[in-house]
Design a protein around this motif. Structure first.
Motif, PDB file in Angstrom:
ATOM      1  N   GLU A 260       0.825  -1.211   0.000  1.00  0.00           N
ATOM      2  CA  GLU A 260       0.000   0.000   0.000  1.00  0.00           C
ATOM      3  C   GLU A 260       0.858   1.259   0.000  1.00  0.00           C
ATOM      4  O   GLU A 260       0.400   2.317  -0.378  1.00  0.00           O
ATOM      5  CB  GLU A 260      -0.947  -0.022   1.211  1.00  0.00           C
ATOM      6  CG  GLU A 260      -2.032  -1.071   1.010  1.00  0.00           C
ATOM      7  CD  GLU A 260      -2.969  -1.235   2.181  1.00  0.00           C
ATOM      8  OE1 GLU A 260      -2.658  -0.728   3.266  1.00  0.00           O
ATOM      9  OE2 GLU A 260      -3.996  -1.894   2.005  1.00  0.00           O
ATOM     10  N   TYR A 496      -3.070   3.337  11.441  1.00  0.00           N
ATOM     11  CA  TYR A 496      -2.273   2.995  10.256  1.00  0.00           C
ATOM     12  C   TYR A 496      -0.946   3.726  10.334  1.00  0.00           C
ATOM     13  O   TYR A 496      -0.871   4.813  10.918  1.00  0.00           O
ATOM     14  CB  TYR A 496      -3.006   3.422   8.977  1.00  0.00           C
ATOM     15  CG  TYR A 496      -4.140   2.507   8.603  1.00  0.00           C
ATOM     16  CD1 TYR A 496      -3.899   1.309   7.957  1.00  0.00           C
ATOM     17  CD2 TYR A 496      -5.451   2.827   8.909  1.00  0.00           C
ATOM     18  CE1 TYR A 496      -4.936   0.457   7.614  1.00  0.00           C
ATOM     19  CE2 TYR A 496      -6.504   1.989   8.569  1.00  0.00           C
ATOM     20  CZ  TYR A 496      -6.232   0.803   7.922  1.00  0.00           C
ATOM     21  OH  TYR A 496      -7.256  -0.036   7.590  1.00  0.00           O
ATOM     22  N   SER A 523     -18.294   7.175   5.863  1.00  0.00           N
ATOM     23  CA  SER A 523     -17.062   6.809   5.169  1.00  0.00           C
ATOM     24  C   SER A 523     -15.866   7.181   6.054  1.00  0.00           C
ATOM     25  O   SER A 523     -15.833   8.258   6.643  1.00  0.00           O
ATOM     26  CB  SER A 523     -17.021   7.572   3.855  1.00  0.00           C
ATOM     27  OG  SER A 523     -15.912   7.181   3.149  1.00  0.00           O
ATOM     28  N   GLY A 524     -14.934   6.264   6.190  1.00  0.00           N
ATOM     29  CA  GLY A 524     -13.741   6.538   7.000  1.00  0.00           C
ATOM     30  C   GLY A 524     -13.945   6.274   8.477  1.00  0.00           C
ATOM     31  O   GLY A 524     -13.075   6.580   9.293  1.00  0.00           O
ATOM     32  N   SER A 525     -15.086   5.663   8.838  1.00  0.00           N
ATOM     33  CA  SER A 525     -15.342   5.454  10.270  1.00  0.00           C
ATOM     34  C   SER A 525     -14.622   4.212  10.801  1.00  0.00           C
ATOM     35  O   SER A 525     -14.637   3.969  12.002  1.00  0.00           O
ATOM     36  CB  SER A 525     -16.847   5.366  10.521  1.00  0.00           C
ATOM     37  OG  SER A 525     -17.382   4.324   9.750  1.00  0.00           O
ATOM     38  N   GLY A 526     -14.021   3.414   9.939  1.00  0.00           N
ATOM     39  CA  GLY A 526     -13.217   2.273  10.420  1.00  0.00           C
ATOM     40  C   GLY A 526     -13.846   0.912  10.161  1.00  0.00           C
ATOM     41  O   GLY A 526     -13.371  -0.096  10.678  1.00  0.00           O
ATOM     42  N   LYS A 527     -14.884   0.868   9.295  1.00  0.00           N
ATOM     43  CA  LYS A 527     -15.581  -0.404   9.061  1.00  0.00           C
ATOM     44  C   LYS A 527     -14.642  -1.445   8.442  1.00  0.00           C
ATOM     45  O   LYS A 527     -14.511  -2.561   8.938  1.00  0.00           O
ATOM     46  CB  LYS A 527     -16.786  -0.187   8.133  1.00  0.00           C
ATOM     47  CG  LYS A 527     -17.762   0.853   8.644  1.00  0.00           C
ATOM     48  CD  LYS A 527     -18.948   1.022   7.735  1.00  0.00           C
ATOM     49  CE  LYS A 527     -18.663   1.654   6.383  1.00  0.00           C
ATOM     50  NZ  LYS A 527     -18.236   3.060   6.424  1.00  0.00           N
ATOM     51  N   THR A 528     -13.986  -1.043   7.350  1.00  0.00           N
ATOM     52  CA  THR A 528     -13.091  -1.991   6.683  1.00  0.00           C
ATOM     53  C   THR A 528     -11.927  -2.374   7.584  1.00  0.00           C
ATOM     54  O   THR A 528     -11.458  -3.516   7.556  1.00  0.00           O
ATOM     55  CB  THR A 528     -12.575  -1.375   5.363  1.00  0.00           C
ATOM     56  OG1 THR A 528     -13.709  -1.046   4.582  1.00  0.00           O
ATOM     57  CG2 THR A 528     -11.684  -2.321   4.607  1.00  0.00           C
ATOM     58  N   THR A 529     -11.475  -1.421   8.389  1.00  0.00           N
ATOM     59  CA  THR A 529     -10.346  -1.710   9.269  1.00  0.00           C
ATOM     60  C   THR A 529     -10.666  -2.878  10.194  1.00  0.00           C
ATOM     61  O   THR A 529      -9.811  -3.730  10.453  1.00  0.00           O
ATOM     62  CB  THR A 529      -9.969  -0.444  10.069  1.00  0.00           C
ATOM     63  OG1 THR A 529      -9.792   0.625   9.144  1.00  0.00           O
ATOM     64  CG2 THR A 529      -8.704  -0.649  10.862  1.00  0.00           C
TER      65      THR A 529
HETATM   66  N1  LIG Z   1      -3.934   1.692   4.167  1.00  0.00           N
HETATM   67  C1  LIG Z   1      -4.213   2.774   4.888  1.00  0.00           C
HETATM   68  N2  LIG Z   1      -3.203   3.580   5.283  1.00  0.00           N
HETATM   69  C2  LIG Z   1      -3.461   4.680   6.024  1.00  0.00           C
HETATM   70  N3  LIG Z   1      -4.682   5.044   6.453  1.00  0.00           N
HETATM   71  C3  LIG Z   1      -5.722   4.283   6.095  1.00  0.00           C
HETATM   72  C4  LIG Z   1      -5.539   3.103   5.298  1.00  0.00           C
HETATM   73  N4  LIG Z   1      -6.751   2.536   5.102  1.00  0.00           N
HETATM   74  C5  LIG Z   1      -7.647   3.334   5.752  1.00  0.00           C
HETATM   75  N5  LIG Z   1      -7.036   4.360   6.344  1.00  0.00           N
HETATM   76  C6  LIG Z   1      -7.672   5.396   7.174  1.00  0.00           C
HETATM   77  O1  LIG Z   1      -8.309   4.765   8.272  1.00  0.00           O
HETATM   78  C7  LIG Z   1      -9.597   5.271   8.495  1.00  0.00           C
HETATM   79  C8  LIG Z   1     -10.648   4.166   8.468  1.00  0.00           C
HETATM   80  O2  LIG Z   1     -10.661   3.617   7.173  1.00  0.00           O
HETATM   81  P1  LIG Z   1     -11.642   2.427   6.754  1.00  0.00           P
HETATM   82  O3  LIG Z   1     -11.276   2.015   5.379  1.00  0.00           O
HETATM   83  O4  LIG Z   1     -11.666   1.408   7.810  1.00  0.00           O
HETATM   84  O5  LIG Z   1     -13.034   3.192   6.754  1.00  0.00           O
HETATM   85  P2  LIG Z   1     -14.437   2.704   6.210  1.00  0.00           P
HETATM   86  O6  LIG Z   1     -15.419   3.011   7.273  1.00  0.00           O
HETATM   87  O7  LIG Z   1     -14.367   1.298   5.746  1.00  0.00           O
HETATM   88  O8  LIG Z   1     -14.616   3.689   4.989  1.00  0.00           O
HETATM   89  P3  LIG Z   1     -15.436   3.466   3.617  1.00  0.00           P
HETATM   90  O9  LIG Z   1     -16.849   3.304   3.971  1.00  0.00           O
HETATM   91  O10 LIG Z   1     -15.173   4.729   2.865  1.00  0.00           O
HETATM   92  O11 LIG Z   1     -14.838   2.279   2.964  1.00  0.00           O
HETATM   93  C9  LIG Z   1      -9.820   6.337   7.442  1.00  0.00           C
HETATM   94  O12 LIG Z   1      -9.583   7.596   8.057  1.00  0.00           O
HETATM   95  C10 LIG Z   1      -8.772   6.085   6.398  1.00  0.00           C
HETATM   96  O13 LIG Z   1      -8.289   7.301   5.884  1.00  0.00           O
END
Ligand SMILES: Nc1ncnc2c1ncn2[C@@H]1O[C@H](COP(=O)(O)OP(=O)(O)OP(=O)(O)O)[C@@H](O)[C@H]1O
Length: 744
Positions: A260, A496, A523-529
């Motif tokens: 990444e 991250y 969006s960006g709330s951390g779901k995917t994380t």
């Molecule tokens: N690979 C990465 N490196 C640095 N920061 C990241 C990375 N992936 C996500 N982030 C940051 O971590 C935070 C959470 O991201 P995440 O992808 O979990 O959000 P999300 O809720 O899944 O968003 P979305 O609905 O847009 O997919 C965001 O602020 C994003 O900018």
């Protein structure tokens, strides 16, 4: 954590545990050696007090490292770079580990680690303050590797270890080369005898014997040349296979962060550098070493004919080597500039090819072309500069090379003429032949300096890639118990690399076995994380994540990921047939398994309509499928292994209404018997979930069923009513909610 701390006011050395050995333990760990201070004290018959420099060196040298102490000034310290981490001795007799130097030329700071402080409390000190406390002594230590040790990090030593494994072939090649070298002498001797003896004495018998002998030697030479080439090619093929599989495996083991944070183009260029190393080893180095075997036989004979003329040949070869060594820094500078420019060009090319759809649809052709032109010009300029430097170097090499053969010959002719001895002509002729044959390998040896330098750069580049710490959990010793699907997050916090704020902050929840959890949030709330941590794409989080009561960090990472199926919004399908794609994770799947997975994913309906059905070929980027079709194939691919845990991360968001209805209708079947996590912006996909987690800026805002959240949670209810305006209850007074209005 990096802290700017002051050293002033530190306790006296005598009050603290000895630091020298503790520093050595830290440096050794960086090199993959696990030592302890008590073991070092015991093995080296020391007392538990501060060690002297010689004692420190002795300890290092007796524990599998090579260490040396040097006295440096600040300037010398800034040149250490690759030798870091090193141990620095302070004026008070204590030691610290010098990890690295930071900042620019005008304000360089040293980053130190005090072995008595905690691991992440680093000291960052500027030059004047460091010079105040530093005695000027530095101990550098690196690990000793056995020549045959293939576990060592990638380096020239590693490549030699690979070659060493092939020592039997190497031995055979060397024998063949020595025989060939010896045979190389024969024709020259024959010519000399023909011209000196046969012509002079008209000796017909000698003539016939010599002709037959020459014919036999030619046959043998041909046979041995074939043997040598055959062996070299086998060796090349074996080294090729080993290096390529080694590098690719290392790349696959790298953590996701690496991919990444680095452009694909640069990574692929770095991987390709391994072929340059192979080329050097099996081509230039090997060829030169083998051709040089002729020197063993030719030089003594040349000395026999004329020591002075031989010394002249060697002197010219020495002059070429000196010239090349002198010019090396200039050439190196130009070639690394070319390498950097080519890297940038390659990275841009791959980026453009991957984003071609966007380039076309946004009509970015002109912008891309302009950027490409700039990069091409940079590469051309760098190559030209490199080429010109190379040519300038060669301009002097060429005449020296000619002189190496002609000057001794001219000198010999002069001697022959002045001595007036006719027999001398034969010897002179033989010497000319010999020096011509010797000049080749000598020149090759000289040229090797440049090629070696290039190969060393390539080794550094590949080493930088493959010596990165591998993803954790690939030791093969992790837990491999069958997974059921009970998931617990307790106080999970994760940031991250390089991010300012945490993506998840103290997140706790539990998903009982076989239930469905919906996850929603902006969006960006951390779901995917959350899902990335569950798959252990990152290990450096705080708190605990358990699956079936076992910390995910204890599982074998491959085993864990095989049991956690994931479907993303954008899925990568490989080139191959639909059937191959669905069964990618289960190569032994039967056709029925494939059909069942496709049916469950709602893909069967469109696959059956394709003329070639499951044998339809999918091109790179799956251009011949619609987004919805791709998505359903990705779901089928995840379902084929029947994973106990399945994550659908916005998996249905890109689907058209019809496809979404098909998939949603199947969700209850898909969810049956497994734990399901559905992340979706479209709340209609979550209404049937057993619980829905509401995330807000990395923090759990709420968790409950659809009805409960609708009732009590603002974030959830406002998004729900935004998406379902027809359901907004009359008189709803939601301060966050405004339905669209007409503006006059
Ligand atoms: N690979 C990465 N490196 C640095 N920061 C990241 C990375 N992936 C996500 N982030 C940051 O971590 C935070 C959470 O991201 P995440 O992808 O979990 O959000 P999300 O809720 O899944 O968003 P979305 O609905 O847009 O997919 C965001 O602020 C994003 O900018």
């Amino acid at each position: 954590m990096t802290t700017h701390l002051s050293l002033v006011g530190a306790a006296s050395v005598d009050d603290l545990p000895p630091t020298g050995l503790a520093c050595l333990v830290i440096v050794a760990r960086q090199h993959g050696l696990h030592l302890t201070t008590s073991q070092l004290i015991h093995d080296n018959l020391l007392r538990d007090q501060e060690v002297t420099l010689p004692e420190l060196l002795k300890c290092a040298n007796s524990s599998g490292m090579t260490a040396k102490a040097v006295k440096l000034d600040w300037k010398g310290l800034s040149h250490l770079k690759r030798a870091l981490p090193a141990i620095v001795r302070l004026r008070d007799g204590s030691h610290m580990v010098l990890l690295r130097l930071e900042g620019d030329e005008n304000s360089t700071r040293v980053v130190l680690r005090d072995p008595n402080a905690s691991e992440d409390a680093l000291l960052v000190i500027d030059q004047p303050r460091f010079e105040d406390i530093w005695s000027g002594d530095v101990v550098m230590a690196k690990r000793d590797y056995e020549i045959s040790d293939e576990t060592q990090p990638f380096s020239l030593g590693f490549v030699v270890a690979l070659l060493f494994r092939e020592r039997r072939i190497l031995r055979d090649v060397a024998i063949a080369a020595l025989i060939l070298g010896f045979m190389g002498l024969a024709p020259i001797m024959f010519w000399r005898l023909l011209s000196d003896k046969v012509i002079f004495y008209k000796a017909y018998n000698t003539f016939y014997v010599l002709c037959v002998a020459m014919f036999v030697v030619i046959l043998f030479e041909a046979a041995f040349t074939f043997l040598r080439q055959y062996l070299v090619q086998r060796l090349t093929a074996r080294i090729d296979v080993k290096l390529s599989t080694y590098v690719f495996e290392k790349v696959l083991n790298l953590p996701i962060d690496y991919f990444e944070q680095n452009p694909v183009g640069l990574i692929s260029r770095d991987i390709r550098e391994v072929f340059r190393i192979r080329g050097f080893l099996t081509g230039q180095l090997f060829g030169t070493v083998l051709d040089s075997t002729t020197l063993f036989f030719f030089l003594p004979v040349m000395f026999f004919f004329s020591p002075i003329m031989t010394l002249m040949v060697l002197a010219f070869a020495g002059a070429i080597v000196t010239w090349l060594v002198l010019m090396l820094p200039a050439y190196r500078k130009k070639s690394s500039a070319t390498l950097a420019a080519e890297g940038a060009q390659g990275a841009f090319l791959i980026q453009s090819l991957n984003g071609m759809r966007t380039i076309k649809s946004l009509a970015l052709d002109t912008r891309q072309r302009h950027m490409w032109d700039v990069l091409v010009a940079r590469v051309a300029k760098a190559r030209l500069a490199e080429g010109l430097t190379g040519t300038a170097i060669q301009t002097l090499v060429r005449p020296l090379e000619r002189l190496a053969v002609s000057a001794p010959y001219a000198f010999g002719v002069y001697l022959a003429v002045s001595s007036g001895d006719p027999v001398y002509v034969g010897a002179l002729f033989a010497f000319l032949m010999l020096s011509q044959r010797v000049a080749g390998p000598l020149m090759q040896m000289a040229q090797l300096i440049n090629q070696y330098d290039e190969a060393r750069t390539a080794v550094t580049i590949v080493g930088r890639l493959v010596n990165q710490p591998a993803e954790e959990g690939r030791s093969g010793h992790g837990v491999r118990d069958p997974l059921k699907g009970l998931i617990e997050f307790s106080g999970v916090t994760f940031k991250y690399k390089g991010a300012v704020s945490p993506a998840l902050n103290n997140v706790s929840f539990e998903i009982p076995l076989g239930t469905t959890l919906g996850v929603m949030g902006k969006s960006g709330s951390g779901k995917t994380t959350i899902t990335r941590l569950l798959q252990r794409l990152h290990s450096d989080y705080g708190g605990l994540i358990k699956v079936d009561g076992i910390d995910v960090r204890e599982y074998d990472v491959d085993h864990l990921r095989r049991n956690v199926g994931v479907v993303l919004q954008e899925n990568f399908l490989f080139s191959g047939t639909i059937r191959e794609n669905i069964s990618a994770a289960k190569p032994d799947a039967t056709f029925d398994d494939v059909v069942r997975a496709a049916r469950m994913a709602g893909a069967e309906e469109f696959i059956d309509k394709l003329p070639r059905g499951y044998e339809t070929y999918i091109y790179e980027g799956s251009t011949n499928l619609s987004g919805g079709q791709r998505q359903r194939l990705a779901i089928a691919r995840a379902l084929i292994v029947n994973p106990p845990i399945l994550i659908l991360d916005e998996a249905t968001s890109a689907l058209d209404a019809e496809s979404e209805t098909i998939v949603n209708a199947n969700i209850s079947r898909i969810a049956h018997g497994r734990t399901l996590i559905i992340i979706s912006h479209r709340l209609s996909s979550l209404t049937k979930a057993d619980a829905i987690l509401v995330l807000n800026r990395g923090v759990v805002n709420d968790i409950g069923r659809h009805d409960e959240l609708l009732e009590r949670n603002d974030i959830y209810s406002s998004l729900w009513y935004q998406q379902n305006t027809h359901l907004v209850p009359a008189g709803r007074s939601d301060k966050n909610f405004r339905s669209p209005t007409l503006v006059s």
